[in-house]
Write a protein that holds these residues in place. Sequence first.
Motif, short mmCIF file in Angstrom:
data_model
loop_
_atom_site.label_atom_id
_atom_site.label_comp_id
_atom_site.label_asym_id
_atom_site.label_seq_id
_atom_site.Cartn_x
_atom_site.Cartn_y
_atom_site.Cartn_z
N ALA A 74 4.97 3.31 -6.50
CA ALA A 74 3.34 2.51 -6.45
C ALA A 74 4.35 2.17 -8.19
O ALA A 74 4.90 1.23 -8.28
N ALA A 127 -0.98 10.06 -3.31
CA ALA A 127 -0.75 10.14 -4.76
C ALA A 127 0.34 10.84 -5.42
O ALA A 127 -0.06 11.93 -6.38
N TYR A 140 1.02 10.68 -13.62
CA TYR A 140 -0.62 9.14 -12.68
C TYR A 140 -0.78 8.56 -14.31
O TYR A 140 -0.59 7.09 -13.67
N CYS A 190 0.72 -0.53 -0.05
CA CYS A 190 0.43 -0.36 0.39
C CYS A 190 0.70 1.34 0.14
O CYS A 190 1.83 1.66 1.27
N VAL A 191 0.43 2.48 -0.85
CA VAL A 191 1.11 3.16 -1.04
C VAL A 191 0.18 4.58 -0.73
O VAL A 191 -0.74 4.74 -1.09
N GLY A 220 4.93 9.51 -4.31
CA GLY A 220 4.21 8.22 -3.95
C GLY A 220 3.69 7.23 -5.85
O GLY A 220 3.61 6.57 -5.58
N LEU A 221 3.45 7.99 -6.95
CA LEU A 221 2.72 7.42 -8.22
C LEU A 221 4.41 7.11 -8.48
O LEU A 221 4.43 6.13 -9.24
N THR A 266 -1.68 -0.92 -4.33
CA THR A 266 -2.30 -0.51 -4.40
C THR A 266 -2.68 1.63 -3.71
O THR A 266 -1.08 1.53 -2.65
N VAL A 267 -2.28 2.40 -4.24
CA VAL A 267 -2.52 4.05 -3.74
C VAL A 267 -3.74 3.69 -3.12
O VAL A 267 -4.98 4.65 -3.72
N TYR A 268 -3.36 4.95 -2.01
CA TYR A 268 -4.19 5.53 -1.34
C TYR A 268 -4.33 6.74 -1.57
O TYR A 268 -3.23 7.25 -1.09
N GLU A 269 -5.42 8.07 -1.50
CA GLU A 269 -5.20 9.18 -1.73
C GLU A 269 -6.53 9.50 -1.23
O GLU A 269 -7.69 9.17 -1.72
#
Length: 115
Positions: free
Chosen positions: A17, A9, A104, A5-6, A13-14, A28-31
């Motif tokens: 990931a 975003a 992104y 988990c990152v 973070g991107l 999985t990226v959480y923003e």
Amino acid sequence: MSSICVAGAGIGGLVAAMKLSAQGHDVTVYEYNAKEDCGLEQTDSFDATAMDYAGIEIPEGYLCSGNELTFYPLDPEEEPLILPCDENYRNITVDRKELFSYFYSLAVAEVQGDD
């Protein structure tokens, strides 16, 4: 491989990931913010070697040729000081929201396995 988990975003973070996914991890990226609200309203200027180091292609139009820095003294009688840019220095100047959108799209393409 691992499930990772990152949190966030942002640019870092991107890229994290993207790199972790390329190594085969399930990422999985959480923003907190919606995609359209990500990225600050500012322009970033940085050395292009950061993109080279991360192995990220630099889009055409992001590179600026040698920018000179000019310092204007408070005393109008004094001449401005001009610091020329090294001819080998590659500078990137880009809107942060545009840079976020670019990273992104790269991250999504990596996770989805697009080339």
